[in-house]
Design an enzyme around this catalytic site. Structure first.
Site, PDB file in Angstrom:
ATOM      1  N   ASP A   1      33.855  33.486  32.131  1.00  0.00           N
ATOM      2  CA  ASP A   1      34.511  33.187  32.751  1.00  0.00           C
ATOM      3  C   ASP A   1      34.635  33.401  33.945  1.00  0.00           C
ATOM      4  O   ASP A   1      34.206  34.389  34.550  1.00  0.00           O
ATOM      5  CB  ASP A   1      36.009  33.711  31.853  1.00  0.00           C
ATOM      6  CG  ASP A   1      36.794  32.490  32.517  1.00  0.00           C
ATOM      7  OD1 ASP A   1      36.879  31.899  33.463  1.00  0.00           O
ATOM      8  OD2 ASP A   1      38.392  32.347  31.621  1.00  0.00           O
ATOM      9  N   TRP A   2      35.462  32.696  35.202  1.00  0.00           N
ATOM     10  CA  TRP A   2      34.980  33.392  36.907  1.00  0.00           C
ATOM     11  C   TRP A   2      35.764  34.679  36.831  1.00  0.00           C
ATOM     12  O   TRP A   2      36.219  35.586  36.285  1.00  0.00           O
ATOM     13  CB  TRP A   2      35.854  32.836  37.830  1.00  0.00           C
ATOM     14  CG  TRP A   2      35.273  31.480  38.502  1.00  0.00           C
ATOM     15  CD1 TRP A   2      35.380  31.062  39.558  1.00  0.00           C
ATOM     16  CD2 TRP A   2      34.529  30.351  37.540  1.00  0.00           C
ATOM     17  NE1 TRP A   2      34.665  30.123  39.470  1.00  0.00           N
ATOM     18  CE2 TRP A   2      34.268  29.858  37.724  1.00  0.00           C
ATOM     19  CE3 TRP A   2      34.362  30.729  35.771  1.00  0.00           C
ATOM     20  CZ2 TRP A   2      32.714  28.553  37.998  1.00  0.00           C
ATOM     21  CZ3 TRP A   2      33.059  29.415  35.489  1.00  0.00           C
ATOM     22  CH2 TRP A   2      32.348  28.768  37.004  1.00  0.00           C
TER      23      TRP A   2
END
Length: 848
Positions: free
Chosen positions: A227-228
């Protein structure tokens, strides 16, 4: 996987030195990977996509088809419908040059307070898996990678980056990992996203679960992306099963990972394995040339969405759930109407999608007011009253109220003409770039900001359509100068509402002040913003003068009093349902409950449309004849509601999640960690399983939904299809048929309709903890009036199995399983039983 052999991939990796290999493991930009010309590898573009494909640049110049939210699609219980929506996503991705769509989100509705549940599918792992699989397969059939996220136990938003979810081994396997397993093993997902949170003490980007069971037991041969900004370490993440750290170009790897390899802290074999996984992904999406050279150009797919949006409209209708229809009031004959009152702020400006990374700029939006007016044009008068106000957010300046006289002034690129002027400036104030835009909202990630830009200026001329006290201001976090007609209104900082930088981009705060404006007298709005952080997310906005709360309620009551039909639209705001935070309660914001009661007291012919992505309390639910759950219905929501209310189509939805009466009654609701931990103490018992175990009754049970006809189940049979060695290796063919349930279904009403046949299993005498019953299969039936259909529902081997924590394997407990067939988790019409042994399966019918 591809025509490229493992040997060829190894040869490509062998052409790269350590620095080249490590470079590939971090994004090249916020939404794309690095290219490597030496081996014919092109960039791969990634984009969010639960309800539409945004693309790598979030701009009104390239809008997206906006589909109904995943809860709405899940409510159709129709895998074919989900597959068709996946085809639309694939066409949009190819049109926008996107290789990887960051969807589907298959976390579960553990608690109705989960702020992001509109982006997920269901509280049930089987329904989630089956519906999401339709999206995965159709995306990948068209050469676009699906990303199954967020792996794993990311079922709430509170402290999502640091929370440590504590969950026992059996619950993890049977409930939370189950959708991921199905989408990897059966649907063949090409990418999995590692979540922010920790599970049992280890953060997911470094977790052993990325290897076992993901690769070892399930055979996953795709790529794992973070995930970012979820990847936090060099060595631990470098040794783990994470392949791609996003976004780029900065991150915890790069030169630090090179040093770790040279020092022996990370084996170079780990790096090679990660590169190989990324090259496999590139082959699948057409970003790696088969035999070297440049990758083949990917041609856009023909759009599957017609100009009239019929496909999106049908999907919205098919997921809307009619939970109450006393009388019945619906459907309403248009010929019987002369005056219709449409009430609610959301009627004219519905929420068609949830907040956060799932957002897209829609091609258009059909409001519920628009839909009813179009359907009743020339038939009935349709009036509108807000009735009450949801929140104090700031709408964008309508394009129709901006002065377009300066559009074609020659600045900017050809085709960029618009009423909004944008100027990018260096620190010394000199101009870098100037352009014209059609929208007064701008979102640019840091990698898309012009190099050297220190500030951005946005200006537009707003022409009010009425005199009075307007709210005038802007959206954004950071340092601003805001002027109106040259007068400085603000020179200072606007603090973010959340410390999550991505959420400041996706859902920036609103700042505004009341100003007296005169109708048709232009007002020059100017905004200067200092560029920094993850990028720029700003916009100019206005809100027209409002009546007082009491005046609005009185106007709504008066409109209802004289109408033949009243349609009240209530729902949530962006401050209630969004990525980044959970809900505090399930109440409708503002005075919407009072609005419904006031209107219903004046007009007994009242339909309430609920415009929310997940459950809300409906304390007036027994005081109105009809309640339609419209979810976040996508860009065609208004037409879909009109079709249902006026009988052009029936609501096709059945609840994918239990709808509680009050939050106090919900068996599992906690989303707030204690001392950094969130305990999943309820084990297997979430959603309808928890309700059944508690003995409490919700407002509307899982699987519930009404149509415009009636149904009955006739004969019921179950045929075994179980190998003799089922208990010897219960995991070998987990999704193969163990039994087939045959059900006779008759439409006993007077019109065509849809029904969802739901098959549950129960094990009353089990030696292990079991839910009271659990969903094992389902099928959609569509039939004409009086028509009889026979449906077959396949029950997979896994439906009978449980996770043996002593031996760490799947096993089937011999003995009798009850088979319960009906139209919801509590509306059971027929039962039979099947007895399993390690040698054979016997069918012992006991219909009732």
């Amino acid at each position: 996987m591809s025509d490229i052999s493992a040997e060829h991939l190894d040869a490509l990796i062998g052409k790269l030195d350590l620095a080249q290999k490590v470079r590939l493991l971090t994004g090249g930009a916020f939404w794309s990977t690095h290219a490597e010309p030496a081996i014919g590898l092109g960039e791969m573009a990634l984009a969010d996509g639960p309800s539409g494909v945004r693309g790598v640049v979030w701009d009104d110049g390239d809008p997206s088809v906006c589909l109904p939210s995943p809860t709405a699609i899940a409510a159709s219980w129709d895998v074919d419908m989900a597959t068709r929506m996946g085809g639309i996503l694939a066409a949009e991705a190819r049109r926008k040059g996107v290789h990887v769509v960051l969807a589907p989100t298959v976390n579960l509705h553990r608690s109705p307070l989960g702020g992001r549940h509109f982006e997920c599918w269901s509280e049930d792992p089987l329904l989630t898996a089956r519906m999401a699989a339709g999206v995965v397969r159709s995306l990948q059939d068209d050469g676009v990678a699906a990303t199954v996220k967020h792996y794993v136990a990311n079922d709430a938003e509170t402290d999502r980056r640091h929370v440590d979810v504590r969950v026992d081994e059996r619950t993890l396997r049977e409930v939370y990992l189950a959708p991921f397993e199905y989408l990897v093993r059966d649907a063949g997902a090409w990418m999995v996203m590692a979540a922010y949170n920790s599970v049992n003490g280890a953060t997911m980007t470094e977790h052993d679960l990325l290897t076992d069971p993901l690769r070892s037991a399930w055979g996953f041969d795709g790529a794992v992306v973070s995930d970012w900004r979820a990847a936090r370490t060099t060595v631990a993440a470098g040794r783990a099963g994470l392949d791609l750290a996003m976004p780029g170009p900065d991150g915890p790897w790069g030169a630090a990972l090179e040093d770790a390899v040279r020092s022996g802290e990370v084996d170079e074999a780990h790096v090679d394995a990660k590169v190989r996984n990324l090259l496999c992904l590139a082959v699948r999406v057409g970003a790696l040339a088969p035999l070297g050279g440049d990758p083949f150009p990917r041609q856009p797919l023909a759009s599957t969405v017609s100009a009239d949006g019929a496909e999106v409209r049908a999907a919205a209708r098919d997921g809307m759930v009619l939970v109450r229809n006393d009388g019945p009031l619906l459907p309403v004959d248009p010929a019987a109407l002369r005056k219709v009152a449409v009430i609610g702020e959301l009627a004219a400006d519905p929420r068609i999608q949830g907040g956060g990374s799932a957002q897209v700029r829609p091609v258009y939006t059909v409001s519920i007011l628009d839909g009813l007016r179009a359907a009743l044009d020339g038939v009935a008068e349709v009036s509108h009253v807000d009735g009450c106000h949801l929140d104090d957010g700031l709408p964008d300046i309508p394009a129709s109220r901006m002065d377009h006289s300066g559009d074609a002034d020659g600045c900017g690129d050809a085709g960029d003409a618009g009423p909004v002027r944008l100027r990018w400036l260096r620190a010394d104030g000199t101009l870098i770039h100037e352009e014209r835009r059609t929208s007064a909202r701008l979102t640019r990630w840091a990698t898309d900001v012009p190099p050297g830009a220190s500030a951005v200026e946005m200006s537009a001329t707003f022409v009010p359509d009425r005199s009075g006290s307007w709210h005038v201001g802007f959206t954004g976090a950071g340092t601003f100068v805001f002027t109106v007609d040259g007068d400085v209104v603000l020179d200072g900082a606007v603090n973010p509402e959340h410390d999550d930088g991505a959420l400041q981009m996706l859902g920036p705060p609103h700042w505004y002040t009341p100003m007296e404006l005169v109708a048709d007298r232009p007002a020059e709005l100017f905004l200067r913003h200092r560029v920094g952080g993850l990028g720029v997310a700003i916009g100019l906005g206005v809100r027209p003068p409002r009546r007082s709360a009491e005046e609005e309620l009185a106007a709504a009551a008066e409109a209802a009093r004289t109408a033949d039909l009243t349609v009240v639209v209530v729902g949530t705001s962006e401050q209630v349902e969004s990525e980044g935070y959970d809900r505090r309660d399930l109440r409708l914001p503002g005075r919407q409950d009072e609005l419904v009661r006031r209107v219903a007291a004046e007009n007994p012919r009242t339909v309430v449309v609920v415009n929310s992505g997940s459950p809300v309390e409906l304390p007036w639910r027994n005081d109105v004849p009809s309640i339609l759950l419209g979810w976040f219905g996508g860009q065609e929501m208004g037409h879909a509601v009109a079709d249902i209310v006026l009988g052009a189509a029936e609501p096709g939805g059945r609840l994918p999640t239990t709808w509680p009466d009050r939050l106090d009654d919900v068996p599992v609701s906690e989303t707030t960690p204690v001392d950094g931990r969130l305990e999943y103490d309820e084990g297997l018992h979430i959603g309808y399983r928890a309700w059944l175990r508690s003995g409490s009754s919700p407002a509307y049970p899982f699987g519930h939904g009404l149509g415009y006809t009636s149904w009955e189940l006739t004969e019921l049979g179950v045929a075994p299809d179980i190998d003799a060695d089922i208990d010897a290796d219960a995991d070998a063919d987990a999704y193969d048929a163990a039994a087939v349930v045959t059900v006779g279904v008759r439409n006993t009403g007077e019109r065509h309709g849809k029904q969802v046949v739901q098959v549950y299993l129960a094990r009353p005498s089990s030696t292990v903890d079991r839910p009271v019953r659990w969903l094992a299969g389902f099928a959609v039936v569509r039939a004409e009036a009086g028509e009889m259909s026979t449906v077959e529902v396949t029950l997979p081997r896994r439906a009978f199995a449980h996770w043996d924590v002593e031996h760490h394997r799947w096993t089937v407990e011999p003995g009798r399983f009850d088979v319960l067939v009906g139209f919801s988790a509590t509306d059971i019409h027929r039962t039979t039983a099947i007895s399993l042994s390690t040698a054979r399966a016997d069918v012992r019918p006991r219909d009732k």
